[in-house]
Design a protein around this motif. Sequence first.
Motif, mmCIF file in Angstrom:
data_model
loop_
_atom_site.group_PDB
_atom_site.id
_atom_site.type_symbol
_atom_site.label_atom_id
_atom_site.label_comp_id
_atom_site.label_asym_id
_atom_site.label_seq_id
_atom_site.Cartn_x
_atom_site.Cartn_y
_atom_site.Cartn_z
ATOM 1 N N ILE B 238 1.243 -0.882 0.243
ATOM 2 C CA ILE B 238 -0.254 0.066 0.136
ATOM 3 C C ILE B 238 0.777 1.336 -0.114
ATOM 4 C CG2 ILE B 238 -1.729 0.950 1.470
ATOM 5 C CD1 ILE B 238 -2.810 -1.422 0.349
ATOM 6 N N PRO B 239 0.751 1.888 -0.812
ATOM 7 C CA PRO B 239 1.301 2.928 -1.250
ATOM 8 C C PRO B 239 1.404 3.638 -0.296
ATOM 9 C CG PRO B 239 0.624 3.051 -3.070
ATOM 10 C CD PRO B 239 0.387 1.833 -2.120
ATOM 11 N N GLU B 240 0.410 4.054 0.350
ATOM 12 C CA GLU B 240 0.212 4.970 1.723
ATOM 13 C C GLU B 240 1.341 4.426 3.403
ATOM 14 O OE1 GLU B 240 -1.870 4.441 0.627
ATOM 15 O OE2 GLU B 240 -3.406 6.610 -0.586
ATOM 16 N N LEU B 241 1.279 3.079 3.153
ATOM 17 C CA LEU B 241 2.146 2.364 3.982
ATOM 18 C C LEU B 241 3.400 2.144 3.701
ATOM 19 C CD1 LEU B 241 -0.588 -0.438 5.073
ATOM 20 C CD2 LEU B 241 0.013 1.886 6.219
ATOM 21 N N GLY B 242 3.881 1.714 2.705
ATOM 22 C CA GLY B 242 5.245 1.776 2.473
ATOM 23 C C GLY B 242 5.813 -0.071 3.019
ATOM 24 N N PHE B 243 5.073 -0.435 2.912
ATOM 25 C CA PHE B 243 5.432 -2.273 3.366
ATOM 26 C C PHE B 243 3.517 -2.775 2.572
ATOM 27 C CE2 PHE B 243 3.881 -0.121 7.077
ATOM 28 C CZ PHE B 243 2.535 -1.543 7.354
ATOM 29 N N ALA B 244 4.799 -3.915 2.841
ATOM 30 C CA ALA B 244 3.123 -5.061 2.054
ATOM 31 C C ALA B 244 2.042 -5.821 3.095
ATOM 32 C CB ALA B 244 4.166 -6.451 1.672
ATOM 33 N N VAL B 245 0.579 -5.415 2.638
ATOM 34 C CA VAL B 245 -0.121 -6.357 3.887
ATOM 35 C C VAL B 245 -0.235 -7.061 2.790
ATOM 36 C CG1 VAL B 245 -0.458 -4.016 5.219
ATOM 37 C CG2 VAL B 245 -1.420 -4.573 3.403
ATOM 38 N N VAL B 246 -0.564 -8.145 3.835
ATOM 39 C CA VAL B 246 -1.762 -9.576 3.416
ATOM 40 C C VAL B 246 -3.295 -9.048 2.748
ATOM 41 C CG1 VAL B 246 -2.254 -12.021 4.056
ATOM 42 C CG2 VAL B 246 -0.029 -11.102 4.319
ATOM 43 N N ILE B 247 -3.775 -9.271 1.848
ATOM 44 C CA ILE B 247 -4.962 -8.977 1.885
ATOM 45 C C ILE B 247 -5.959 -9.932 1.131
ATOM 46 C CG2 ILE B 247 -4.631 -6.814 0.959
ATOM 47 C CD1 ILE B 247 -5.277 -7.956 -2.439
ATOM 48 N N GLY B 248 -5.623 -10.910 0.964
ATOM 49 C CA GLY B 248 -6.131 -12.208 1.319
ATOM 50 C C GLY B 248 -5.732 -13.613 0.983
ATOM 51 N N ARG B 249 -5.920 -14.514 0.534
ATOM 52 C CA ARG B 249 -5.499 -15.634 0.578
ATOM 53 C C ARG B 249 -6.070 -16.700 -0.403
ATOM 54 N NH1 ARG B 249 -3.890 -20.453 4.759
ATOM 55 N NH2 ARG B 249 -2.108 -19.823 4.818
ATOM 56 N N ILE B 250 -5.244 -17.460 -1.037
ATOM 57 C CA ILE B 250 -5.566 -17.707 -3.211
ATOM 58 C C ILE B 250 -5.415 -19.328 -2.654
ATOM 59 C CG2 ILE B 250 -7.076 -16.081 -3.863
ATOM 60 C CD1 ILE B 250 -3.584 -16.789 -5.434
#
Lengths: 311, 373
Positions: B238-250
């Motif tokens: 997320i550009p505002e956060l600057g790090f990757a976050v998990v949005i779900g599982r596939i």
Amino acid sequence: MTSPATDAPEPTLARYNFAYLDEQTKRMIRRAILKGIAIPGYQVPFASREMPMPYGWGTGGVQVTAAIIGPDDVLKVIDQGADDTTNAVSIRAFFARTAGVATTTATPEATIIQTRHRIPETKLREGQVLVYQVPIPEPLRFLEPRETETRKMHALEEYGLMHVKLYEDIARNGRIATTYAYPVKVEGRYVMDPSPTPKFDNPKMHRSEALQLFGAGREKRIYAIPPHTDVVSLDFEDHPFEIQSFDQPCALCGGEGVYLDEVVLDDRGGRMFVCSDTHHCESRRAEGHRGALLGDEASADAASATVKEEM
Amino acid sequence: MYVAVKGGEAAITNAHRLLAARRRGDTDVPGLTLAQIAGQLSLAVDRVMGEGSLYDPELAALAVKQARGDLIEAVFLLRAYRTTLPRFGHSEPVDTCAMVVERRISAVYKDLPGGQLLGPTFDYTHRLLDPTLAGDEPVEAPATATAGSEKVTRVSDILGDEGLIEEDAMLDASRPVADITRTPMEFPMERDARLQTLARGDEGFLLALAYSTQRGYARSHPFAGEIRIGEVDVEVTIPELGFAVVIGRIRLTECQMVNQFKGSAKAPPQFTRGYGLVFGQAERKAMAMSLCDRALRASELGEDIVAPAQDEEFVLSHCDNVQSTGFVEHLKLPHYVDFQAELDLVRRMRAEHFKAAASTDDAATDDTQEAAE
């Protein structure tokens, strides 16, 4: 032809933008159209979208129309020259529903005419846009199946192969055996496929006052002919281009010099020939012209052609 | 008479009404629920998600229901919905090494770190129709075990340690990720765009092409290096956060095909790879995809292009079943204007043909008479 970003007030699960496509996509398509207008006859690749109708059923034309249509436009859709063929009905209903625009069958009243396989008989005027549905935009495709090769040939203006093909037609059959999708040269530069219109319609493209846009959805190409552009059908000095002619006038309206459809009347070889352009035929009949086989039930009402459906 | 071709609007409405009734079928039988389709026809749902390129089991189940079980039609429904969705960005590459595997097999090692795990497979079932399934007999609860702490190393990493296999292909990281849904196809295609195209290509088409490579049309001596099926996290920066976050599982199916390669002017002798990655449980598709991917790398590896499966324009331009079905089926649309033009031409040419034939017949008759005389 501007279209404000308005959400169609559909109270359903999925919501769609005015004329279905989102504004980003429309902008992308308009850019491709502008590029096409700037380079007449050149096939501009564009990021064609999946549409809610199948590829090959007019998705290119529908995307072009969706990108240019505005709330004040009046839309006419024809297939085989007729307003009442099933796919024309379906596409017209799609825009009536998703854009809420007025639709018409009257050629002069339309600001946008989407077509498959025909150009209307009524001469188009300045300000009108004719949108063609194109299945195979590449005129060289059946001579060279590879896109990488054909793009090179266009870039180098290397059209020898096409002339050889036309020459071989003459050598074998005594004539050019292409009756529709007859290749044209646009503004002295690009060889272009006019879409599978009968070659009868080719002269109508030449220096037309209307803007002509071509959309090929599955093949992801848009091309254009701006108004007053030279469009010349390929031929040879000793075998000049000629259009189809019919031995008899339209059986319903008596029209001559128009493209006719053959209608089978019975299983004993009975045939009649009638205008392929239904609006042209209807308006001639409304003017009192009568063909040989016109019955008395001529109830076609050309006057009430434009309708605006409630959303 | 001529009036008969009119009335398209009423005909369409009535046809669709009939279609709706036929789709529903016998109303004395309860209608299917989406949960039933997603739960009990899950491989159909997976195929529709994969080729529809939208990961949403509920919508895919709806599409299967609406399409009366016609999977290509269901794929089309899902695609036409997907195309209207905004694109927010793209995920980080998923880490299939960290996959929670439900199935993982390798044909090139007897045993390997992480073990062989058969999972829910049709393999080794005897294809005998099971009459008990006509009813709703209870099924045994599956046997489970706690996952080992051992890391399920990818076979390509095991082979890679020795340099026996080519390394993971790397694309320039500063280059934007290809998106075949937002840019027109252009050839030659980079591998990311090519893999995207294959991932949503028609299973049947890719299967046939893959099969052709096994029968000698661009033979690549493949080994199923590894097939794994399981769930992975999807992370988005997320550009505002600057790090990757998990949005779900596939759930994914990944196939790494290991192919013999003698080496060429461009590359040393080593094992090469074909790659397949598909939504859901879609093993046949992932395997076919990896064979096609390997075949399509012919020019990159300096191999002669001699077979259809190696021909990029041929494979990638024709593997999309939504495009194929649309264009094949558009032949149902009226074409009478063009047909009229052809009728006219054929009539004229036949008239000339018979005229010419008649005059040569006359000449021939004369000749015989002369000979007889």
